[in-house]
Design a protein around this motif. Structure first.
Motif, PDB file in Angstrom:
ATOM      1  N   VAL A  97       0.849  -1.187   0.000  1.00 12.88           N
ATOM      2  CA  VAL A  97       0.000   0.000   0.000  1.00 12.88           C
ATOM      3  C   VAL A  97       0.885   1.239   0.000  1.00 12.88           C
ATOM      4  CG1 VAL A  97      -1.837  -1.199   1.240  1.00 12.88           C
ATOM      5  CG2 VAL A  97      -0.180   0.170   2.515  1.00 12.88           C
ATOM      6  N   ILE A  98       0.262   2.395  -0.207  1.00 10.64           N
ATOM      7  CA  ILE A  98       0.957   3.673  -0.151  1.00 10.64           C
ATOM      8  C   ILE A  98       0.524   4.399   1.113  1.00 10.64           C
ATOM      9  CG2 ILE A  98       1.379   5.883  -1.313  1.00 10.64           C
ATOM     10  CD1 ILE A  98       0.507   4.501  -3.929  1.00 10.64           C
ATOM     11  N   PHE A  99       1.494   4.677   1.980  1.00  8.34           N
ATOM     12  CA  PHE A  99       1.219   5.402   3.222  1.00  8.34           C
ATOM     13  C   PHE A  99       1.570   6.881   3.070  1.00  8.34           C
ATOM     14  CE2 PHE A  99       1.748   1.108   4.990  1.00  8.34           C
ATOM     15  CZ  PHE A  99       0.681   1.056   5.874  1.00  8.34           C
ATOM     16  N   ILE A 100       0.717   7.747   3.625  1.00  9.77           N
ATOM     17  CA  ILE A 100       1.029   9.158   3.775  1.00  9.77           C
ATOM     18  C   ILE A 100       0.706   9.553   5.213  1.00  9.77           C
ATOM     19  CG2 ILE A 100       0.592   9.684   1.340  1.00  9.77           C
ATOM     20  CD1 ILE A 100      -2.087  10.908   2.179  1.00  9.77           C
TER      21      ILE A 100
ATOM     22  N   GLU B 109       6.903  14.069  -6.663  1.00  4.56           N
ATOM     23  CA  GLU B 109       7.175  14.129  -5.236  1.00  4.56           C
ATOM     24  C   GLU B 109       8.070  12.952  -4.825  1.00  4.56           C
ATOM     25  OE1 GLU B 109       6.365  16.591  -3.465  1.00  4.56           O
ATOM     26  OE2 GLU B 109       4.727  17.561  -4.565  1.00  4.56           O
ATOM     27  N   LEU B 110       8.777  13.119  -3.709  1.00  6.70           N
ATOM     28  CA  LEU B 110       9.634  12.051  -3.196  1.00  6.70           C
ATOM     29  C   LEU B 110       8.787  10.961  -2.548  1.00  6.70           C
ATOM     30  CD1 LEU B 110      12.575  14.060  -1.586  1.00  6.70           C
ATOM     31  CD2 LEU B 110      12.698  12.592  -3.603  1.00  6.70           C
ATOM     32  N   VAL B 111       9.011   9.733  -3.010  1.00  8.90           N
ATOM     33  CA  VAL B 111       8.282   8.575  -2.499  1.00  8.90           C
ATOM     34  C   VAL B 111       9.300   7.481  -2.178  1.00  8.90           C
ATOM     35  CG1 VAL B 111       6.576   6.786  -3.006  1.00  8.90           C
ATOM     36  CG2 VAL B 111       6.254   9.119  -3.890  1.00  8.90           C
ATOM     37  N   SER B 112       9.237   6.956  -0.971  1.00  8.21           N
ATOM     38  CA  SER B 112      10.109   5.838  -0.604  1.00  8.21           C
ATOM     39  C   SER B 112       9.575   4.568  -1.250  1.00  8.21           C
ATOM     40  CB  SER B 112      10.156   5.686   0.916  1.00  8.21           C
ATOM     41  OG  SER B 112      10.857   4.509   1.258  1.00  8.21           O
ATOM     42  N   GLY B 113      10.436   3.907  -2.004  1.00 12.07           N
ATOM     43  CA  GLY B 113       9.999   2.729  -2.748  1.00 12.07           C
ATOM     44  C   GLY B 113      10.176   1.422  -2.001  1.00 12.07           C
ATOM     45  N   ASP B 114       9.681   0.370  -2.609  1.00 12.61           N
ATOM     46  CA  ASP B 114       9.800  -0.988  -2.077  1.00 12.61           C
ATOM     47  C   ASP B 114      10.083  -1.881  -3.274  1.00 12.61           C
ATOM     48  OD1 ASP B 114       9.720  -3.310  -0.656  1.00 12.61           O
ATOM     49  OD2 ASP B 114       7.578  -3.263  -0.238  1.00 12.61           O
ATOM     50  N   ARG B 115      11.369  -2.085  -3.567  1.00 15.20           N
ATOM     51  CA  ARG B 115      11.756  -2.768  -4.801  1.00 15.20           C
ATOM     52  C   ARG B 115      10.994  -4.069  -5.023  1.00 15.20           C
ATOM     53  NH1 ARG B 115      16.702  -4.767  -5.840  1.00 15.20           N
ATOM     54  NH2 ARG B 115      17.215  -4.931  -3.639  1.00 15.20           N
TER      55      ARG B 115
ATOM     56  N   LYS C  31      10.222  14.367   5.208  1.00 18.09           N
ATOM     57  CA  LYS C  31      11.246  14.430   4.162  1.00 18.09           C
ATOM     58  C   LYS C  31      10.807  13.733   2.880  1.00 18.09           C
ATOM     59  CE  LYS C  31      15.065  14.882   7.420  1.00 18.09           C
ATOM     60  NZ  LYS C  31      16.341  14.325   7.925  1.00 18.09           N
ATOM     61  N   ILE C  32       9.757  12.943   2.952  1.00 16.01           N
ATOM     62  CA  ILE C  32       9.125  12.347   1.784  1.00 16.01           C
ATOM     63  C   ILE C  32       7.624  12.525   1.927  1.00 16.01           C
ATOM     64  CG2 ILE C  32      10.960  10.651   1.350  1.00 16.01           C
ATOM     65  CD1 ILE C  32       9.268   8.555   2.781  1.00 16.01           C
ATOM     66  N   GLU C  33       6.914  12.409   0.817  1.00 16.40           N
ATOM     67  CA  GLU C  33       5.461  12.577   0.851  1.00 16.40           C
ATOM     68  C   GLU C  33       4.725  11.265   1.069  1.00 16.40           C
ATOM     69  OE1 GLU C  33       3.612  15.209   0.898  1.00 16.40           O
ATOM     70  OE2 GLU C  33       5.191  16.688   0.584  1.00 16.40           O
ATOM     71  N   ALA C  34       5.375  10.155   0.697  1.00 11.90           N
ATOM     72  CA  ALA C  34       4.696   8.861   0.794  1.00 11.90           C
ATOM     73  C   ALA C  34       5.720   7.749   0.897  1.00 11.90           C
ATOM     74  CB  ALA C  34       3.793   8.641  -0.412  1.00 11.90           C
ATOM     75  N   ALA C  35       5.262   6.606   1.396  1.00 13.51           N
ATOM     76  CA  ALA C  35       6.118   5.429   1.509  1.00 13.51           C
ATOM     77  C   ALA C  35       5.337   4.202   1.061  1.00 13.51           C
ATOM     78  CB  ALA C  35       6.599   5.254   2.944  1.00 13.51           C
ATOM     79  N   ILE C  36       5.952   3.421   0.197  1.00 15.93           N
ATOM     80  CA  ILE C  36       5.359   2.172  -0.273  1.00 15.93           C
ATOM     81  C   ILE C  36       5.924   1.031   0.572  1.00 15.93           C
ATOM     82  CG2 ILE C  36       5.107   0.575  -2.210  1.00 15.93           C
ATOM     83  CD1 ILE C  36       5.645   3.009  -4.058  1.00 15.93           C
ATOM     84  N   MET C  37       5.047   0.245   1.165  1.00 24.62           N
ATOM     85  CA  MET C  37       5.491  -0.920   1.935  1.00 24.62           C
ATOM     86  C   MET C  37       4.289  -1.816   2.216  1.00 24.62           C
ATOM     87  SD  MET C  37       6.272   0.699   5.745  1.00 24.62           S
ATOM     88  CE  MET C  37       7.255   2.067   5.135  1.00 24.62           C
ATOM     89  N   PRO C  38       4.540  -3.059   2.612  1.00 24.23           N
ATOM     90  CA  PRO C  38       3.416  -3.916   2.972  1.00 24.23           C
ATOM     91  C   PRO C  38       2.570  -3.295   4.073  1.00 24.23           C
ATOM     92  CG  PRO C  38       5.382  -5.231   2.683  1.00 24.23           C
ATOM     93  CD  PRO C  38       5.817  -3.796   2.633  1.00 24.23           C
ATOM     94  N   LYS C  39       1.276  -3.482   3.976  1.00 23.70           N
ATOM     95  CA  LYS C  39       0.339  -2.850   4.903  1.00 23.70           C
ATOM     96  C   LYS C  39       0.668  -3.150   6.357  1.00 23.70           C
ATOM     97  CE  LYS C  39      -4.615  -2.701   6.014  1.00 23.70           C
ATOM     98  NZ  LYS C  39      -5.950  -3.259   5.664  1.00 23.70           N
TER      99      LYS C  39
END
Length: 259
Positions: free
Chosen positions: A116-119, A135-141, A177-185
């Motif tokens: 999911v995408i967290f903000i 925008e800066l988004v932390s990814g999850d390869r 420092k980032i707008e969103a982070a992608i990671m498992p829920k």
């Protein structure tokens, strides 16, 4: 008529055999089970102890099989390559995808993960995925979301950055420092609770990635043993009980696949 020496041999024979088998079992080489260091609540290091849902599943599996084992806990990329090159025998809690099936054989899935995408909870400016463009988004390869964006041709609309751990991603989000982070829920919810940061889910497009135990391609004997134990735990409800221990408040999204 048998003499005393004959009787002694008859009595000592089975005893020596039993002792020999016991010693052999004690000297058996432990199965090396790979897990990640920073992926709570699934797999993580807590003051030198291997913890998490997948770690507890591994403990249950090898206890049921009566096989000695040891964890080999490292950053995920190292764990992945350790199995690929035969330095460990199994990985607990690996998501199944087409690329990985080229190198590994998998047991039946015992649950699913959802990216999911967290903000931040109080972020009123970001209301849809398109608001994250540039925008800066932390990814999850290798996540479903980034793969999906790549298929849509929109991946490069986002400024994806990488971090070594999901905790670092959550720290960056908390600090603004980032707008969103992608990671498992479940990972995001766990970390947000631990770090006391309010978050909300912006988007949840992932239909779910099946998660299983992985062995190196061709290790059919070990794979079959783990699969048998998994089937027993599913029938006995043991996976459900373990799930409730680690995910008491997270709904049903990550529950095992008992079909």
């Amino acid at each position: 008529m048998p003499n005393f020496v004959t009787y002694k041999k008859l009595l000592l024979g089975p005893l020596l055999l039993c002792l020999s088998l016991t010693a052999a079992a004690q000297q058996a080489t432990p199965i090396r089970c790979g897990v990640a260091t920073g992926f709570p609540p699934y797999q993580f290091d807590q003051q030198g102890d291997t913890q998490g849902f997948d770690a507890d599943m591994a403990r249950l599996i090898f206890k049921r099989l009566g096989m000695p084992f040891q964890f080999k806990q490292q950053p995920w990329d190292l764990v992945f390559n350790e199995l690929r090159f035969g330095n460990i025998e199994v990985i607990a809690g690996m998501e199944i995808n087409d690329l990985r099936t080229k190198f590994f054989d998998f047991t039946r899935p015992y649950y699913h993960r959802y990216d999911v995408i967290f903000i931040l909870e109080d972020n009123q400016e970001i209301t849809k995925v398109e608001d994250l463009h540039n925008e800066l988004v932390s990814g999850d390869r290798h996540s479903y979301i980034e793969t999906h964006w790549k298929e849509l041709g929109t991946l490069y609309n986002f400024r994806i950055i990488g971090t070594q751990t999901k905790a670092q991603s959550m720290e960056l989000l908390k600090a603004g420092k980032i707008e969103a982070a992608i990671m498992p829920k479940a990972v995001g919810l766990y970390l947000a609770q631990q770090m006391e940061v309010g978050v909300k889910i912006l988007d949840n497009p992932d239909p779910g990635s099946p998660v299983a135990f992985a062995v190196k391609k061709g290790n059919i004997e070990l794979l079959a043993k783990i699969d048998d134990a998994l089937n027993s735990f599913i029938e006995e409800g043991e996976i459900e009980r373990l799930y409730q221990k680690w995910f008491p408040l997270h709904g049903t999204d990550n529950r095992h696949d008992a079909r």
